[in-house]
Design an enzyme around this catalytic site. Structure first.
Site, PDB file in Angstrom:
ATOM      1  N   SER A  41       0.828  -1.216   0.000  1.00 43.89           N
ATOM      2  CA  SER A  41       0.000   0.000   0.000  1.00 43.89           C
ATOM      3  C   SER A  41       0.865   1.270   0.000  1.00 43.89           C
ATOM      4  O   SER A  41       0.460   2.290  -0.564  1.00 43.89           O
ATOM      5  CB  SER A  41      -0.993   0.006   1.162  1.00 43.89           C
ATOM      6  OG  SER A  41      -0.338   0.174   2.386  1.00 43.89           O
ATOM      7  N   MET A  79      10.474  -7.237   4.066  1.00 39.12           N
ATOM      8  CA  MET A  79      10.583  -7.865   5.383  1.00 39.12           C
ATOM      9  C   MET A  79      11.958  -8.482   5.664  1.00 39.12           C
ATOM     10  O   MET A  79      12.046  -9.560   6.248  1.00 39.12           O
ATOM     11  CB  MET A  79       9.484  -8.932   5.532  1.00 39.12           C
ATOM     12  CG  MET A  79       8.082  -8.377   5.345  1.00 39.12           C
ATOM     13  SD  MET A  79       7.736  -6.964   6.425  1.00 39.12           S
ATOM     14  CE  MET A  79       7.543  -7.834   7.976  1.00 39.12           C
ATOM     15  N   ARG A  80      13.004  -7.796   5.266  1.00 44.03           N
ATOM     16  CA  ARG A  80      14.346  -8.304   5.519  1.00 44.03           C
ATOM     17  C   ARG A  80      15.264  -7.174   5.953  1.00 44.03           C
ATOM     18  O   ARG A  80      15.064  -6.040   5.525  1.00 44.03           O
ATOM     19  CB  ARG A  80      14.947  -8.909   4.241  1.00 44.03           C
ATOM     20  CG  ARG A  80      14.304 -10.180   3.869  1.00 44.03           C
ATOM     21  CD  ARG A  80      14.743 -10.695   2.511  1.00 44.03           C
ATOM     22  NE  ARG A  80      13.883 -11.815   2.205  1.00 44.03           N
ATOM     23  CZ  ARG A  80      14.112 -13.056   2.621  1.00 44.03           C
ATOM     24  NH1 ARG A  80      15.214 -13.354   3.269  1.00 44.03           N
ATOM     25  NH2 ARG A  80      13.255 -14.019   2.364  1.00 44.03           N
ATOM     26  N   ASN A 105      13.301   3.705   4.267  1.00 44.28           N
ATOM     27  CA  ASN A 105      12.341   2.723   4.774  1.00 44.28           C
ATOM     28  C   ASN A 105      11.249   3.456   5.536  1.00 44.28           C
ATOM     29  O   ASN A 105      11.452   4.590   5.981  1.00 44.28           O
ATOM     30  CB  ASN A 105      13.043   1.742   5.719  1.00 44.28           C
ATOM     31  CG  ASN A 105      12.112   0.662   6.229  1.00 44.28           C
ATOM     32  OD1 ASN A 105      11.316   0.105   5.471  1.00 44.28           O
ATOM     33  ND2 ASN A 105      12.173   0.373   7.518  1.00 44.28           N
ATOM     34  N   HIS A 132       8.625   2.868   8.869  1.00 43.20           N
ATOM     35  CA  HIS A 132       8.374   1.997  10.018  1.00 43.20           C
ATOM     36  C   HIS A 132       7.129   2.482  10.759  1.00 43.20           C
ATOM     37  O   HIS A 132       6.990   3.687  10.991  1.00 43.20           O
ATOM     38  CB  HIS A 132       9.594   2.012  10.955  1.00 43.20           C
ATOM     39  CG  HIS A 132       9.413   1.113  12.124  1.00 43.20           C
ATOM     40  ND1 HIS A 132       9.478  -0.260  12.005  1.00 43.20           N
ATOM     41  CD2 HIS A 132       9.109   1.365  13.413  1.00 43.20           C
ATOM     42  CE1 HIS A 132       9.230  -0.800  13.190  1.00 43.20           C
ATOM     43  NE2 HIS A 132       9.011   0.160  14.059  1.00 43.20           N
TER      44      HIS A 132
HETATM   45  C1  GRF Z   1       3.797  -0.830   6.800  1.00 46.22           C
HETATM   46  O1  GRF Z   1       3.130  -0.781   8.030  1.00 46.22           O
HETATM   47  C2  GRF Z   1       5.205  -0.315   6.945  1.00 46.22           C
HETATM   48  O2  GRF Z   1       5.320   0.686   7.910  1.00 46.22           O
HETATM   49  C3  GRF Z   1       5.960  -1.540   7.371  1.00 46.22           C
HETATM   50  O3  GRF Z   1       5.369  -2.585   6.666  1.00 46.22           O
HETATM   51  C4  GRF Z   1       4.035  -2.257   6.335  1.00 46.22           C
HETATM   52  C5  GRF Z   1       3.946  -2.367   4.844  1.00 46.22           C
HETATM   53  O4  GRF Z   1       2.645  -2.155   4.373  1.00 46.22           O
HETATM   54  N1  GRF Z   1       7.371  -1.380   7.099  1.00 46.22           N
HETATM   55  P1  GRF Z   1       2.414  -2.046   2.814  1.00 46.22           P
HETATM   56  O5  GRF Z   1       2.977  -3.327   2.201  1.00 46.22           O
HETATM   57  O6  GRF Z   1       3.097  -0.826   2.316  1.00 46.22           O
HETATM   58  O7  GRF Z   1       0.924  -1.991   2.663  1.00 46.22           O
END
Ligand code: GRF
Length: 215
Positions: free
Chosen positions: A13, A90-91, A107, A109
């Site tokens: 998203s 996710m790494r 990034n 968070h």
């Molecule tokens: C988000 O909450 C972001 O802050 C975290 O992972 C999630 C990713 O969501 N790092 P999306 O894939 O961008 O919808």
């Protein structure tokens, strides 16, 4: 025009929020490539819909994480990417990619760093009982969510919040500040000074929900 590359593992998203700002003409950038480590990431559907090239790179095919990240760096470099945008990737990024793009990897968070780094930042905030949480766009170094902070947005935590309701509230601000950070980068207004990120023309930017957009 800034050439960006996106790394995503899932829903995408934030990737979409950046695509939308580009398509609206608010962000002078192009996304040259989406790289994913997950062949079923919904981010791939978004790439297809918007005619963005995508590539699945299977981490299992590499002898080490360093080699995997060096391949990612090669793919991004081959397409002339200048900024790497991690959007739900996710790494933990390893040195070969960081060295290939010094000060050029961002990034997002879902917490106010340095509080609640790592997975499930929203749940960590709820469990801790904080009254305000939020989200952070930061540059990436070799640590977990430890690089210099670019923009943060503060988001209230309400007594009846669940992980889902808080995540959704935070996410709506992620979708605002991430394209904003990319735009500032694209405009050449971001300077890294040690741990501090200076945004040209806006020395007091510390950013929360009451800040207007940095125009
Ligand atoms: C988000 O909450 C972001 O802050 C975290 O992972 C999630 C990713 O969501 N790092 P999306 O894939 O961008 O919808």
């Amino acid at each position: 025009m800034l050439k960006a590359g996106v790394l995503a593992s899932g829903r995408g998203s934030n990737f979409q929020a950046i695509i939308d700002e580009i398509e609206k003409g608010n962000l002078k950038a192009s996304i040259e490539l989406l790289i994913t480590d997950n062949p079923s990431a919904f981010a791939i559907e978004r790439a297809k819909k918007h005619n963005i090239k995508y590539l699945f790179i299977n981490p299992k095919e590499f002898a080490s994480r360093d080699v995997f990240f060096s391949r990612i760096a090669d793919e991004l470099k081959a397409r002339g990417v200048e900024l790497v945008i991690l959007a739900g990737f996710m790494r933990i990024v390893r040195k070969p990619l960081i060295d290939a793009f010094p000060g050029r990897i961002m990034n997002i968070h879902p917490a106010l760093l340095p509080a609640f780094p790592g997975l499930h930042g929203q749940k960590q905030a709820l469990d801790y009982g904080v009254k305000i949480s939020g989200c952070t766009v930061h540059f990436v170094d070799e640590g977990m969510d430890t690089g210099p902070v670019i923009i943060q947005a503060a988001v209230p935590v309400f007594p009846d919040d669940t992980e889902d309701t808080l995540s959704e509230r935070i996410l709506s601000f992620e979708h605002r500040i991430y394209p904003e950070a990319v735009r500032l980068f694209a405009e050449g207004r971001i300077e890294i000074d040690g741990r501090r990120v200076k945004i040209k023309g806006h020395p007091s930017v510390s950013s929360d929900i009451v800040n207007p957009p940095y125009r």
